[in-house]
Design a protein around this motif. Structure first.
Motif, PDB file in Angstrom:
ATOM      1  N   SER A 169      47.478  35.465 -71.555  1.00  0.00           N
ATOM      2  CA  SER A 169      48.361  35.399 -72.458  1.00  0.00           C
ATOM      3  C   SER A 169      49.383  34.136 -72.402  1.00  0.00           C
ATOM      4  O   SER A 169      50.399  33.955 -73.432  1.00  0.00           O
ATOM      5  CB  SER A 169      49.089  36.875 -72.591  1.00  0.00           C
ATOM      6  OG  SER A 169      50.057  36.960 -71.196  1.00  0.00           O
ATOM      7  N   TYR A 207      47.071  19.655 -76.442  1.00  0.00           N
ATOM      8  CA  TYR A 207      47.803  18.949 -75.149  1.00  0.00           C
ATOM      9  C   TYR A 207      47.165  19.160 -74.104  1.00  0.00           C
ATOM     10  O   TYR A 207      46.945  18.284 -72.996  1.00  0.00           O
ATOM     11  CB  TYR A 207      49.131  19.261 -75.063  1.00  0.00           C
ATOM     12  CG  TYR A 207      49.529  20.361 -74.477  1.00  0.00           C
ATOM     13  CD1 TYR A 207      49.843  20.343 -73.153  1.00  0.00           C
ATOM     14  CD2 TYR A 207      49.140  21.782 -74.982  1.00  0.00           C
ATOM     15  CE1 TYR A 207      50.038  21.503 -72.274  1.00  0.00           C
ATOM     16  CE2 TYR A 207      49.451  22.814 -74.129  1.00  0.00           C
ATOM     17  CZ  TYR A 207      49.725  22.568 -72.706  1.00  0.00           C
ATOM     18  OH  TYR A 207      49.791  23.842 -72.208  1.00  0.00           O
ATOM     19  N   ASN A 252      45.706  25.965 -76.972  1.00  0.00           N
ATOM     20  CA  ASN A 252      44.412  25.606 -77.384  1.00  0.00           C
ATOM     21  C   ASN A 252      43.677  26.867 -78.070  1.00  0.00           C
ATOM     22  O   ASN A 252      43.328  27.593 -77.290  1.00  0.00           O
ATOM     23  CB  ASN A 252      43.494  24.968 -76.546  1.00  0.00           C
ATOM     24  CG  ASN A 252      42.413  24.209 -76.959  1.00  0.00           C
ATOM     25  OD1 ASN A 252      41.859  24.426 -77.989  1.00  0.00           O
ATOM     26  ND2 ASN A 252      41.538  23.600 -76.234  1.00  0.00           N
TER      27      ASN A 252
END
Ligand code: NAI
Length: 341
Positions: A265, A322, A276
């Motif tokens: 999580s 990222y 992502n």
């Protein structure tokens, strides 16, 4: 009218709702012939029903047979038992299948990694039988049965045979845990010998196996192991191809299948539109391929292929989140895939 397939959608908690919404955006853009039935598990389920894994969610999966699930948090050292482990045990989702592949556009130390981790998903140390014997002394039972060992072995060898894979390698520690890992290994050997002698097969003691895996993962193909080792080795393998953002998974049983990413999580990035969603998008592609295998519906297969091509193109053209060195948010990455489907 094309046939539509009912899917239970469990957003989970942490980054779960974000990556689930992103995955639904992509599925909808691809015109996936699915009908979504939303149910809760994890922290939102406690808020709504007082239960972490409501019976209504389990019943929905039993009824519709297929689910797409976001991650669910498990408290460390206290609190409720893992929702994920409970779900796998209650629905007897005995095989966790986790493909780990190099992706174009995701630069890592190795090229050409193409592994599949088969993790026994219902027993071992995750049976959840722990006891405090006296203060300062705790036992944790590792349960290994012939039945579970043989069914995960059959799943791995059948997958290898069906897909013309090169080899199945078992990771074990039967030199130390002679009875428990010994039984697992012996039953895997037996399934190989009696049912799949044509599939190449070898065994490794897990510690040395991990060393070889990080030296050169391309020497392995299908990795088969019990529950706890599979949990750890799945994340290790994720690290070989770009991390937890790119490793999907399927939990398969006789009756039902639940598709979820390997990752958890991720509370450190939850609610920031940073996660992502690709691992769950890839899990959804696995789900579509599974539906195609069950129903032979070419429309579903084509939809899976379109999504796969779309995310590969997005990555190759530098559209990344990222964690992969890019700048896109969760929703921007979903849109980047959706516009290419
Ligand atoms: P994690 O997988 O949630 O995160 C580990 C690291 O990877 C974090 O730095 C996180 O930010 C990063 N990460 C994970 N997924 C990412 C994504 N999609 N995009 C970008 N970065 C990502 O593992 P952690 O922190 O050990 O566990 C957090 C919680 O998740 C725990 O409560 C754990 O029990 C639970 N968990 C649930 C699973 C499931 O629902 N199937 C599986 C694994 C863990």
């Amino acid at each position: 009218m094309p046939t539509t397939y009912p899917i239970v959608v469990i957003p989970g908690d942490g980054i779960g709702p974000e990556v689930t919404a992103a995955t639904l955006t992509v599925l909808e853009a691809a015109g996936a012939p699915l009908e979504f039935h939303k149910h809760q598990a994890g922290l939102p389920a406690i808020d709504a029903t007082g239960e972490v894994l409501p019976e209504t969610t389990l019943d929905a999966i039993r009824t519709h047979k297929t689910a797409l699930k976001g991650p669910c948090t498990t408290p460390v050292g206290k609190g409720f038992r893992s929702v994920n482990v409970q779900l796998r045990q209650k629905l007897e989702l005995y095989a966790a299948i986790r493909p780990v592949r190099s992706l174009e556009g995701v630069k890592t130390r190795f090229d050409g990694v193409d592994l599949v981790v088969f993790r026994e998903n219902t027993e071992g140390l995750y049976a959840g039988v722990e006891n405090a014997i006296v203060p300062g002394v705790v036992t944790s039972l590792k349960i290994v049965t012939e039945k579970a060992s043989m069914r995960i072995a059959r799943a791995a060898f059948a997958y290898a045979k069906q897909r013309n894979r090169k080899k199945v390698t078992v990771f074990h520690k039967a030199n130390i845990m002679k009875l428990s890992d010994g039984l697992f290994l012996e039953r895997v050997d037996k399934v190989h010998r009696e049912e799949f002698p044509e599939v190449a097969y070898d065994t490794r003691i897990i510690d040395a196996g991990c060393m070889k895996l990080v030296q050169d993962p391309t020497q392995f193909d299908i990795l088969l192991m019990e529950n706890f080792y599979g949990d750890v080795v799945s994340d290790l393998c994720a690290g070989l191809v770009g991390g937890l953002g790119v490793t999907p998974g399927a939990n398969i049983g006789e009756d039902c299948a639940v598709f979820e990413a390997v990752h958890g999580s991720a509370p450190d990035i939850a609610g920031q539109n940073k996660a992502n969603p690709l691992a769950l998008i890839m899990s959804a592609v696995m789900m579509l391929n599974h539906l195609h295998e069950l129903h032979g519906d070419e429309n579903v297969k084509q939809c899976a292929n379109r999504i796969k091509q779309a995310y590969n193109a997005a990555l190759a053209e530098g559209d990344k989140t990222y964690d992969l060195g890019g700048t896109l948010s969760t929703t921007e990455f979903a849109d980047a895939v959706a516009k290419r489907v």
